[in-house]
Write a protein that holds these residues in place. Structure first.
Motif, PDB file in Angstrom:
ATOM      1  N   TYR A 190      35.936  55.046 -20.504  1.00 46.35           N
ATOM      2  CA  TYR A 190      34.607  54.548 -20.156  1.00 46.35           C
ATOM      3  C   TYR A 190      34.745  53.057 -19.830  1.00 46.35           C
ATOM      4  O   TYR A 190      35.711  52.407 -20.246  1.00 46.35           O
ATOM      5  N   PRO A 191      33.812  52.488 -19.075  1.00 45.48           N
ATOM      6  CA  PRO A 191      33.924  51.062 -18.724  1.00 45.48           C
ATOM      7  C   PRO A 191      33.831  50.163 -19.951  1.00 45.48           C
ATOM      8  O   PRO A 191      33.199  50.506 -20.955  1.00 45.48           O
ATOM      9  N   LYS A 192      34.428  49.017 -19.842  1.00 48.01           N
ATOM     10  CA  LYS A 192      34.505  48.092 -20.962  1.00 48.01           C
ATOM     11  C   LYS A 192      33.176  47.362 -21.153  1.00 48.01           C
ATOM     12  O   LYS A 192      32.734  46.630 -20.278  1.00 48.01           O
ATOM     13  N   PRO A 193      32.508  47.543 -22.286  1.00 49.94           N
ATOM     14  CA  PRO A 193      31.310  46.749 -22.575  1.00 49.94           C
ATOM     15  C   PRO A 193      31.674  45.256 -22.641  1.00 49.94           C
ATOM     16  O   PRO A 193      32.815  44.920 -22.965  1.00 49.94           O
ATOM     17  N   PRO A 194      30.760  44.350 -22.284  1.00 50.27           N
ATOM     18  CA  PRO A 194      29.340  44.576 -22.036  1.00 50.27           C
ATOM     19  C   PRO A 194      28.983  44.951 -20.603  1.00 50.27           C
ATOM     20  O   PRO A 194      27.816  44.800 -20.228  1.00 50.27           O
ATOM     21  N   GLU A 195      29.950  45.414 -19.808  1.00 52.16           N
ATOM     22  CA  GLU A 195      29.581  45.930 -18.490  1.00 52.16           C
ATOM     23  C   GLU A 195      28.513  47.005 -18.675  1.00 52.16           C
ATOM     24  O   GLU A 195      28.566  47.791 -19.609  1.00 52.16           O
ATOM     25  N   PHE A 196      27.522  47.017 -17.770  1.00 53.57           N
ATOM     26  CA  PHE A 196      26.315  47.825 -17.943  1.00 53.57           C
ATOM     27  C   PHE A 196      26.622  49.284 -18.247  1.00 53.57           C
ATOM     28  O   PHE A 196      26.058  49.870 -19.186  1.00 53.57           O
ATOM     29  N   SER A 229      25.591  52.482 -37.112  1.00 49.72           N
ATOM     30  CA  SER A 229      26.711  52.146 -36.217  1.00 49.72           C
ATOM     31  C   SER A 229      28.062  52.705 -36.668  1.00 49.72           C
ATOM     32  O   SER A 229      28.921  52.976 -35.809  1.00 49.72           O
ATOM     33  N   PRO A 230      28.335  52.911 -37.978  1.00 49.81           N
ATOM     34  CA  PRO A 230      29.627  53.516 -38.344  1.00 49.81           C
ATOM     35  C   PRO A 230      29.864  54.869 -37.694  1.00 49.81           C
ATOM     36  O   PRO A 230      31.023  55.250 -37.468  1.00 49.81           O
ATOM     37  N   LEU A 231      28.797  55.610 -37.387  1.00 51.23           N
ATOM     38  CA  LEU A 231      28.963  56.877 -36.668  1.00 51.23           C
ATOM     39  C   LEU A 231      29.663  56.637 -35.335  1.00 51.23           C
ATOM     40  O   LEU A 231      30.530  57.417 -34.918  1.00 51.23           O
ATOM     41  N   LEU A 232      29.299  55.553 -34.679  1.00 49.33           N
ATOM     42  CA  LEU A 232      29.875  55.210 -33.382  1.00 49.33           C
ATOM     43  C   LEU A 232      31.319  54.747 -33.529  1.00 49.33           C
ATOM     44  O   LEU A 232      32.205  55.213 -32.799  1.00 49.33           O
ATOM     45  N   TRP A 233      31.576  53.843 -34.470  1.00 47.26           N
ATOM     46  CA  TRP A 233      32.932  53.290 -34.610  1.00 47.26           C
ATOM     47  C   TRP A 233      33.923  54.357 -35.062  1.00 47.26           C
ATOM     48  O   TRP A 233      35.077  54.371 -34.588  1.00 47.26           O
ATOM     49  N   PRO A 367      17.271  53.150 -26.196  1.00 50.10           N
ATOM     50  CA  PRO A 367      16.952  52.503 -27.474  1.00 50.10           C
ATOM     51  C   PRO A 367      16.268  51.155 -27.225  1.00 50.10           C
ATOM     52  O   PRO A 367      16.257  50.647 -26.092  1.00 50.10           O
ATOM     53  N   HIS A 368      15.734  50.567 -28.262  1.00 50.50           N
ATOM     54  CA  HIS A 368      15.192  49.214 -28.149  1.00 50.50           C
ATOM     55  C   HIS A 368      16.312  48.289 -27.685  1.00 50.50           C
ATOM     56  O   HIS A 368      17.469  48.417 -28.120  1.00 50.50           O
ATOM     57  N   PRO A 369      16.010  47.332 -26.784  1.00 48.60           N
ATOM     58  CA  PRO A 369      17.090  46.498 -26.212  1.00 48.60           C
ATOM     59  C   PRO A 369      17.869  45.695 -27.229  1.00 48.60           C
ATOM     60  O   PRO A 369      19.023  45.320 -26.965  1.00 48.60           O
ATOM     61  N   SER A 370      17.302  45.424 -28.388  1.00 47.48           N
ATOM     62  CA  SER A 370      18.033  44.656 -29.403  1.00 47.48           C
ATOM     63  C   SER A 370      19.262  45.408 -29.904  1.00 47.48           C
ATOM     64  O   SER A 370      20.245  44.789 -30.343  1.00 47.48           O
ATOM     65  N   TRP A 371      19.240  46.745 -29.830  1.00 46.44           N
ATOM     66  CA  TRP A 371      20.406  47.520 -30.252  1.00 46.44           C
ATOM     67  C   TRP A 371      21.599  47.248 -29.342  1.00 46.44           C
ATOM     68  O   TRP A 371      22.743  47.194 -29.795  1.00 46.44           O
ATOM     69  N   GLN A 372      21.330  47.089 -28.052  1.00 47.28           N
ATOM     70  CA  GLN A 372      22.431  46.864 -27.109  1.00 47.28           C
ATOM     71  C   GLN A 372      23.178  45.580 -27.440  1.00 47.28           C
ATOM     72  O   GLN A 372      24.416  45.535 -27.395  1.00 47.28           O
ATOM     73  N   VAL A 373      22.449  44.529 -27.769  1.00 46.54           N
ATOM     74  CA  VAL A 373      23.079  43.244 -28.093  1.00 46.54           C
ATOM     75  C   VAL A 373      24.017  43.392 -29.283  1.00 46.54           C
ATOM     76  O   VAL A 373      25.164  42.930 -29.255  1.00 46.54           O
ATOM     77  N   MET A 374      23.538  44.048 -30.328  1.00 46.84           N
ATOM     78  CA  MET A 374      24.350  44.221 -31.537  1.00 46.84           C
ATOM     79  C   MET A 374      25.557  45.117 -31.286  1.00 46.84           C
ATOM     80  O   MET A 374      26.664  44.838 -31.768  1.00 46.84           O
ATOM     81  N   LEU A 380      32.976  44.295 -29.032  1.00 44.56           N
ATOM     82  CA  LEU A 380      33.937  43.262 -28.620  1.00 44.56           C
ATOM     83  C   LEU A 380      34.755  42.777 -29.816  1.00 44.56           C
ATOM     84  O   LEU A 380      35.953  42.496 -29.682  1.00 44.56           O
ATOM     85  N   LYS A 381      34.115  42.695 -30.963  1.00 46.76           N
ATOM     86  CA  LYS A 381      34.817  42.269 -32.170  1.00 46.76           C
ATOM     87  C   LYS A 381      35.891  43.271 -32.556  1.00 46.76           C
ATOM     88  O   LYS A 381      37.016  42.896 -32.955  1.00 46.76           O
ATOM     89  N   ARG A 382      35.590  44.565 -32.424  1.00 41.28           N
ATOM     90  CA  ARG A 382      36.525  45.605 -32.856  1.00 41.28           C
ATOM     91  C   ARG A 382      37.576  45.947 -31.815  1.00 41.28           C
ATOM     92  O   ARG A 382      38.743  46.174 -32.156  1.00 41.28           O
ATOM     93  N   TYR A 383      37.174  45.992 -30.529  1.00 42.12           N
ATOM     94  CA  TYR A 383      38.057  46.559 -29.505  1.00 42.12           C
ATOM     95  C   TYR A 383      38.296  45.640 -28.295  1.00 42.12           C
ATOM     96  O   TYR A 383      39.022  46.010 -27.390  1.00 42.12           O
ATOM     97  N   GLY A 384      37.675  44.479 -28.290  1.00 42.78           N
ATOM     98  CA  GLY A 384      37.684  43.663 -27.072  1.00 42.78           C
ATOM     99  C   GLY A 384      38.918  42.826 -26.848  1.00 42.78           C
ATOM    100  O   GLY A 384      39.055  42.183 -25.802  1.00 42.78           O
ATOM    101  N   GLN A 385      39.832  42.767 -27.809  1.00 39.09           N
ATOM    102  CA  GLN A 385      41.003  41.920 -27.640  1.00 39.09           C
ATOM    103  C   GLN A 385      41.917  42.441 -26.531  1.00 39.09           C
ATOM    104  O   GLN A 385      42.051  43.626 -26.360  1.00 39.09           O
TER     105      GLN A 385
END
Length: 385
Positions: A190-196, A229-233, A367-374, A380-385
């Motif tokens: 899948y594309p690398k976030p934060p790409e839309f 969010s742990p469900l996602l990670w 979802p509410h847009p605030s979820w996207q920011v978080m 990025l913290k977990r996988y963005g390196q």
């Protein structure tokens, strides 16, 4: 310009019920006259050849009909434009701004609205507003009221693309996608976030994993984020181990995913336009046997919008451009499956050609847009390196 601003300020103090009356106070002939000779700097995603060609066509039409030049400023993410507007506001640059028109939705709209970076309200003052399909959620953006500050431009749905000649039964849920990835390593990504598109993938995945928990429709809290969010990670930790390039590298966007699918390196791509596969086929970028589909639960869906910064240099030109882009002619061409194929925001009766038959899937709300920011920050913290 003074006449235009006076009318729109009157607009802004009115309640929604009086917008129709307020719209009649706008002198559209005056707007079109003042727009002549203006250059509208349009900040819009530049990652699709089909979209770029469509904007070039719109520029030609605007120049010929109204004397307005639409200059496409290609960005990889419209979030790149927000800091510029904030900087201009910080130094008191209330007019003569560098951006005249933006293609936005979701968190970007919410951020610009909260920072008072947008001009308007203006939408119901547009002559072509009467063609807009009011049954669509054209007055809310990721649950945030638009308040007339952005005009709907098209309908987006997160769908997947696969080649029927190579894959007869694609996964119809994210749970099945993980099973497929384990059985066929190095074939999905899948594309690398934060790409839309990458961020949209994360949201759609979390919606399924959480059974669309009601908390997702509300502003995120640290407690709810820690709960869901742990469900996602956990899912992504498993998925990345068997994903394309072991989850250590990700496609830059949907255009690269489409190329990797066409080259046979990936078994699936994704897009936010259910008709994009047809325009890509027409351009020779995908095999005729490719097909779009949505997960069985439906497709993450939203409206994408056009807005004008509060300090735009060419406000009249931007209004004229938006009004043209909402015309039946422009929307029919945009919805043409051989050109862009973007599903229209107009009522079907006003459309012509293949735009009348745009493919749409069952919709799942954002979802509410605030979820996207978080989610982006933690990803990025977990996988963005």
């Amino acid at each position: 310009m003074k006449k235009l601003l006076t009318a729109l300020l009157t607009f802004g103090t009115a309640m929604c019920m009086t917008f129709g009356v307020g719209a009649k106070t706008l002198d559209w002939d005056h707007i079109e006259k003042n727009a002549q000779g203006q250059t509208v700097y349009f900040h819009a995603w530049g990652g699709s050849q089909e979209i770029n060609r469509y904007i070039q066509w719109a520029n030609t039409q605007l120049q010929q009909r109204y004397g307005v030049t639409l200059k496409h400023v290609k960005v990889s993410d419209i979030a790149e434009s927000t800091p510029r507007l904030i900087a201009e506001k910080a130094v008191g640059k209330s007019d003569g701004g560098s951006i005249d028109l933006v293609w936005i939705n979701g968190e970007n709209f919410k951020s610009m609205k909260e920072n008072q970076l947008l001009f308007g309200p203006f939408t119901q003052a547009l002559p072509n507003w009467k063609y807009v399909d009011q049954s669509l959620p054209v007055t809310v953006d990721f649950s945030e009221p638009t308040d007339g500050l952005e005009a709907p431009w098209g309908v987006g749905q997160l769908v997947f693309i696969y080649d029927q000649a190579q894959l007869s039964a694609p996964p119809t849920s994210f749970a099945q996608m993980l099973s497929y990835a384990k059985a066929h390593p190095n074939r999905l990504s899948y594309p690398k976030p934060p790409e839309f598109h990458g961020s949209s993938f994360l949201k759609a995945l979390l919606i399924e994993l959480s059974n669309n928990d009601p908390a997702l429709s509300k502003p995120v809290t640290e407690q709810e984020f820690a709960r869901l969010s742990p469900l996602l990670w956990n899912y992504l930790d498993e998925f990345h181990r068997v994903a394309w390039r072991s989850g250590k590298q990700f496609p830059k966007g949907t255009a690269e995913m489409t190329r990797l699918l066409d080259d046979g390196q990936l078994d699936m791509a994704l897009t936010f336009n259910p008709n994009a596969v047809y325009s890509a086929q027409a351009a020779g970028n995908l095999e005729p046997s490719t097909k779009p589909y949505a997960m069985s639960a439906g497709a993450l869906s939203n409206i994408h919008f056009l807005a004008i910064p509060w300090n735009a240099s060419a406000k009249e030109g931007a209004l004229v451009a938006i009004n043209f882009l909402l015309s039946p002619e422009a929307q029919s061409r945009k919805g043409d499956l051989n050109i862009w194929g973007d599903p229209s925001v107009l009522e079907r009766q006003y459309l012509q050609g293949s735009a009348q038959n745009s493919e749409k899937f069952n919709a799942i709300d954002e979802p509410h847009p605030s979820w996207q920011v978080m989610l982006e920050k933690e990803w990025l913290k977990r996988y963005g390196q």
